[in-house]
Design a protein around this motif. Structure first.
Motif, short mmCIF file in Angstrom:
data_model
loop_
_atom_site.label_atom_id
_atom_site.label_comp_id
_atom_site.label_asym_id
_atom_site.label_seq_id
_atom_site.Cartn_x
_atom_site.Cartn_y
_atom_site.Cartn_z
N ASN A 44 0.82 -1.21 0.00
CA ASN A 44 0.00 0.00 0.00
C ASN A 44 0.85 1.26 0.00
O ASN A 44 0.53 2.25 -0.67
CB ASN A 44 -0.94 0.01 1.21
CG ASN A 44 -2.15 -0.87 1.00
OD1 ASN A 44 -2.42 -1.34 -0.10
ND2 ASN A 44 -2.89 -1.11 2.06
N TYR A 83 -1.30 0.59 14.03
CA TYR A 83 -1.56 0.84 12.62
C TYR A 83 -1.29 -0.40 11.77
O TYR A 83 -0.92 -0.31 10.61
CB TYR A 83 -0.68 2.00 12.12
CG TYR A 83 -0.84 3.27 12.91
CD1 TYR A 83 -2.05 3.95 12.91
CD2 TYR A 83 0.20 3.77 13.65
CE1 TYR A 83 -2.21 5.12 13.63
CE2 TYR A 83 0.05 4.94 14.38
CZ TYR A 83 -1.14 5.61 14.37
OH TYR A 83 -1.30 6.75 15.08
N ASN A 85 -1.23 -3.68 9.43
CA ASN A 85 -1.79 -4.06 8.13
C ASN A 85 -1.79 -2.92 7.10
O ASN A 85 -1.96 -3.17 5.93
CB ASN A 85 -3.24 -4.58 8.26
CG ASN A 85 -3.32 -5.79 9.15
OD1 ASN A 85 -2.42 -6.63 9.13
ND2 ASN A 85 -4.37 -5.88 9.94
N ILE A 86 -1.62 -1.69 7.53
CA ILE A 86 -1.50 -0.60 6.58
C ILE A 86 -0.13 0.03 6.69
O ILE A 86 0.59 0.21 5.72
CB ILE A 86 -2.58 0.48 6.83
CG1 ILE A 86 -3.96 -0.12 6.57
CG2 ILE A 86 -2.36 1.68 5.90
CD1 ILE A 86 -4.23 -0.50 5.13
N CYS A 181 -3.64 4.25 3.34
CA CYS A 181 -4.96 3.94 3.90
C CYS A 181 -6.03 4.10 2.82
O CYS A 181 -5.87 4.88 1.89
CB CYS A 181 -5.27 4.88 5.06
SG CYS A 181 -4.01 4.91 6.35
N LYS A 182 -7.13 3.37 3.00
CA LYS A 182 -8.21 3.41 2.03
C LYS A 182 -9.51 3.97 2.59
O LYS A 182 -10.48 4.10 1.85
CB LYS A 182 -8.48 2.00 1.49
CG LYS A 182 -7.29 1.40 0.73
CD LYS A 182 -7.64 0.03 0.19
CE LYS A 182 -6.47 -0.56 -0.60
NZ LYS A 182 -6.80 -1.89 -1.17
N SER A 183 -9.52 4.33 3.86
CA SER A 183 -10.76 4.77 4.48
C SER A 183 -10.51 5.88 5.48
O SER A 183 -9.47 5.92 6.16
CB SER A 183 -11.43 3.59 5.20
OG SER A 183 -12.50 4.03 6.01
N TYR A 185 -11.97 6.05 8.11
CA TYR A 185 -12.16 5.44 9.41
C TYR A 185 -10.92 4.68 9.90
O TYR A 185 -10.94 4.10 10.98
CB TYR A 185 -13.36 4.49 9.38
CG TYR A 185 -14.63 5.18 8.98
CD1 TYR A 185 -15.25 6.11 9.82
CD2 TYR A 185 -15.21 4.94 7.73
CE1 TYR A 185 -16.40 6.77 9.43
CE2 TYR A 185 -16.37 5.59 7.34
CZ TYR A 185 -16.97 6.50 8.20
OH TYR A 185 -18.11 7.16 7.81
N HIS A 186 -9.87 4.67 9.10
CA HIS A 186 -8.65 4.01 9.53
C HIS A 186 -8.10 4.71 10.78
O HIS A 186 -8.16 5.94 10.88
CB HIS A 186 -7.61 4.03 8.42
CG HIS A 186 -6.41 3.19 8.72
ND1 HIS A 186 -5.34 3.65 9.45
CD2 HIS A 186 -6.13 1.90 8.42
CE1 HIS A 186 -4.44 2.69 9.57
NE2 HIS A 186 -4.90 1.62 8.96
N GLY A 202 -5.32 9.07 0.45
CA GLY A 202 -5.06 7.65 0.57
C GLY A 202 -5.05 7.02 -0.81
O GLY A 202 -4.87 7.70 -1.82
#
Length: 209
Positions: A44, A83, A85-86, A181-183, A185-186, A202
């Motif tokens: 990512n 944090y 996984n990202i 990040c993709k959100s 809400y992360h 992101g």
């Protein structure tokens, strides 16, 4: 910048998907542009860095402005938020800044995995210290930067990810912070807060489709 990216990729939804924190109101226009990337060598963060380089390249062509891409790797210390996984950051290490100016060929592909010469031998070490791991991560970022023409700097920081990213954004007068990040809400985006000094972008789902 995102409008040019959308046009080049034939997409019309990137702005809505990529803007995780909006750009704050600015009272002055600067002659140079600073793009900061939270980088940890994960897929990512590779994508985020590649997007930043592509936008920097297209912005230079369109505006003739100086654009600097800066990769920031944070070694986590005493940070209450996970944090995983990202942005999988490591443990404590001294603060180091590693500037480098790239004057190599410009890249024309976008959102691709970097082709890093010699990376296999570099990654074959059985046991490495946190500082060696940080050097490996920033070396990968510099290797990716060689595919693009322009100015590049890398930073090694230690502490809390959101705090250190804010410090770098303020210190370098960043225009955009890119993260993997993709959100909205992360946990990282929530920790950065609504008063972050620059826009935070992101990566959208299926960006390479």
């Amino acid at each position: 910048m995102l409008a040019r990216l959308q046009s080049a990729m034939g997409r019309n939804d990137l702005i809505d998907k990529m803007v995780l924190l909006p750009e704050p109101k600015q009272d002055q226009i600067t002659e140079s542009i600073n793009l900061i990337v939270g980088y940890d060598a994960s897929p990512n963060s590779h994508t985020a860095l590649d997007i930043a380089f592509w936008i920097a390249h297209q912005t230079r062509l369109a505006t003739n402005q100086q654009v600097t891409v800066q990769a920031v790797y944070v070694l986590v210390e005493s940070c209450p938020i996970d944090y995983s996984n990202i942005l999988n950051f490591g443990k404590r290490s001294p603060t180091i800044e590693l500037p480098i100016n790239q004057q190599t060929k410009s890249g024309i592909s976008v959102i691709t995995q970097p082709q890093l010469t010699g990376i296999k031998s570099y990654l074959q070490t059985d046991t490495i210290t946190p500082l060696q791991e940080a050097d490996r991560v920033l070396w990968q970022a510099r290797s990716l930067a060689e595919e693009w023409q322009g100015s590049f700097k890398s930073h090694l920081r230690f502490g809390c990810v959101s705090t250190e990213l804010r410090k770098i954004a303020e210190l370098e007068a960043a225009d955009i912070l890119f993260v993997g990040c993709k959100s909205v809400y992360h946990p990282l985006i929530q920790a950065l807060g609504s008063d972050f000094p620059c826009a935070v972008l992101g990566i959208p789902d299926s960006i390479d489709e």
